[in-house]
Design a protein around this motif. Structure first.
Motif, mmCIF file in Angstrom:
data_model
loop_
_atom_site.group_PDB
_atom_site.id
_atom_site.type_symbol
_atom_site.label_atom_id
_atom_site.label_comp_id
_atom_site.label_asym_id
_atom_site.label_seq_id
_atom_site.Cartn_x
_atom_site.Cartn_y
_atom_site.Cartn_z
ATOM 1 N N ASN A 78 12.164 -7.558 5.087
ATOM 2 C CA ASN A 78 11.298 -6.834 6.010
ATOM 3 C C ASN A 78 11.344 -7.573 7.341
ATOM 4 O O ASN A 78 11.415 -8.809 7.371
ATOM 5 N N TYR A 80 9.346 -7.956 11.055
ATOM 6 C CA TYR A 80 8.130 -7.685 11.819
ATOM 7 C C TYR A 80 8.340 -8.138 13.267
ATOM 8 O O TYR A 80 8.886 -9.219 13.514
ATOM 9 N N SER A 84 4.078 -5.898 13.756
ATOM 10 C CA SER A 84 4.362 -4.550 13.261
ATOM 11 C C SER A 84 5.696 -4.537 12.518
ATOM 12 O O SER A 84 6.695 -5.087 13.012
ATOM 13 N N MET A 85 5.719 -3.920 11.336
ATOM 14 C CA MET A 85 6.972 -3.833 10.594
ATOM 15 C C MET A 85 7.891 -2.802 11.260
ATOM 16 O O MET A 85 7.534 -1.641 11.417
ATOM 17 N N THR A 117 5.192 -12.543 2.072
ATOM 18 C CA THR A 117 4.964 -12.601 3.516
ATOM 19 C C THR A 117 5.431 -13.928 4.101
ATOM 20 O O THR A 117 5.289 -14.161 5.302
#
Length: 266
Positions: A78, A80, A84-85, A117
């Motif tokens: 992921n 960011y 914000s992703m 995360t």
């Protein structure tokens, strides 16, 4: 947004008032003295009403951001930007669509695995107002372990009429430097000259413009006529801007190079 006497005035009413006042002002030379006084008062009232307009909040153009994953060692990730992703569960050889963000001179960028995360990498990059950028993830060539992010500035305007613009990112380390051909439908590799010669591994090459037509993309090791990748026919009509990512094929040795094409414009 305007007001007159404490009441809102719509744009259509303002235009009507302006039109009527303009008509009065054009007739002023033909009016009697009392009529001139009335016309002057009307023009003065219009002036005061327009002065009651309040400024609309200034619009700031956003920046467009996407992710290009060229890492061989990173898990599914992921990404960011400023919390914000912008990309989720992407893997090597992926070019995502653009997302809209607020521009920043030092935007925080964090790359994580999909199940945590905890950052695999944290850095920052410049995101310019009204521009397009790619967060380009690669393996860290200086240490042989870990990851590196480069923020690329992408072309945000279409190619010239009748032309297409392509940029090539060579991450196919096993093949090494390559030549890139864009072969017209009525020609062959033997009759063509490369669009790009000796594109090195790790290249962040600039965009190259060429005449738009239906072409076949062929990639060979520099100086060789043995293709390592051959595309299906690509129909180009003009104005297209593309980024092409070259990586080592992971699931097959034929062809040994995988190609992903991202749409920058059109």
């Amino acid at each position: 947004r305007c007001s007159m006497g404490g009441r809102p005035v719509t744009l259509s009413k303002m235009l009507a008032m302006t039109k009527n006042a303009s008509g009065w002002c054009k007739k002023m030379r033909r009016l009697t003295l009392p009529e001139l006084a009335v016309a002057a008062l009307l023009c003065l009232a219009l002036s005061f009403s327009l002065s009651g307009c309040t400024n609309v909040a200034t619009y700031t153009q956003p920046t467009l951001v996407r992710v290009i994953d060229a890492s061989y060692t990173a898990p599914a990730i992921n990404v960011y930007v400023e919390g914000s992703m912008v990309a989720g569960n992407v893997g090597q050889g992926t070019i995502t669509p653009y997302g809209t963000l607020t521009a920043s001179p030092a935007a925080a960028i964090k790359v994580t695995g999909t199940t945590t995360t905890t950052a695999l990498l944290s850095t920052s990059g410049i995101l310019l107002t009204g521009h397009q950028h790619s967060v380009f993830l690669t393996d860290d060539s200086t240490t042989g372990s870990g990851y590196a992010v480069t923020v690329l500035e992408d072309q945000q305007v279409g190619a010239a009429s009748g032309h297409s613009a392509f940029r090539f990112l060579n991450q196919a380390a096993k093949t090494g430097a390559v030549d890139v051909y864009m072969i017209p439908a009525d020609s062959t590799l033997a009759k063509s000259i490369p669009l790009i010669t000796a594109l090195p591994v790790g290249s962040r090459g600039s965009y190259v413009s060429f005449t738009s037509q239906t072409v076949t993309m062929v990639i060979t090791p520099t100086g060789s006529v043995t293709p390592k990748y051959t595309s299906t026919p690509i129909a180009l009509t003009g104005g297209e801007v593309r980024t092409v990512l070259l990586v080592n094929a992971q699931l097959t040795s034929d062809p040994p190079v995988d190609v992903t094409i991202g749409n920058d414009v059109n």
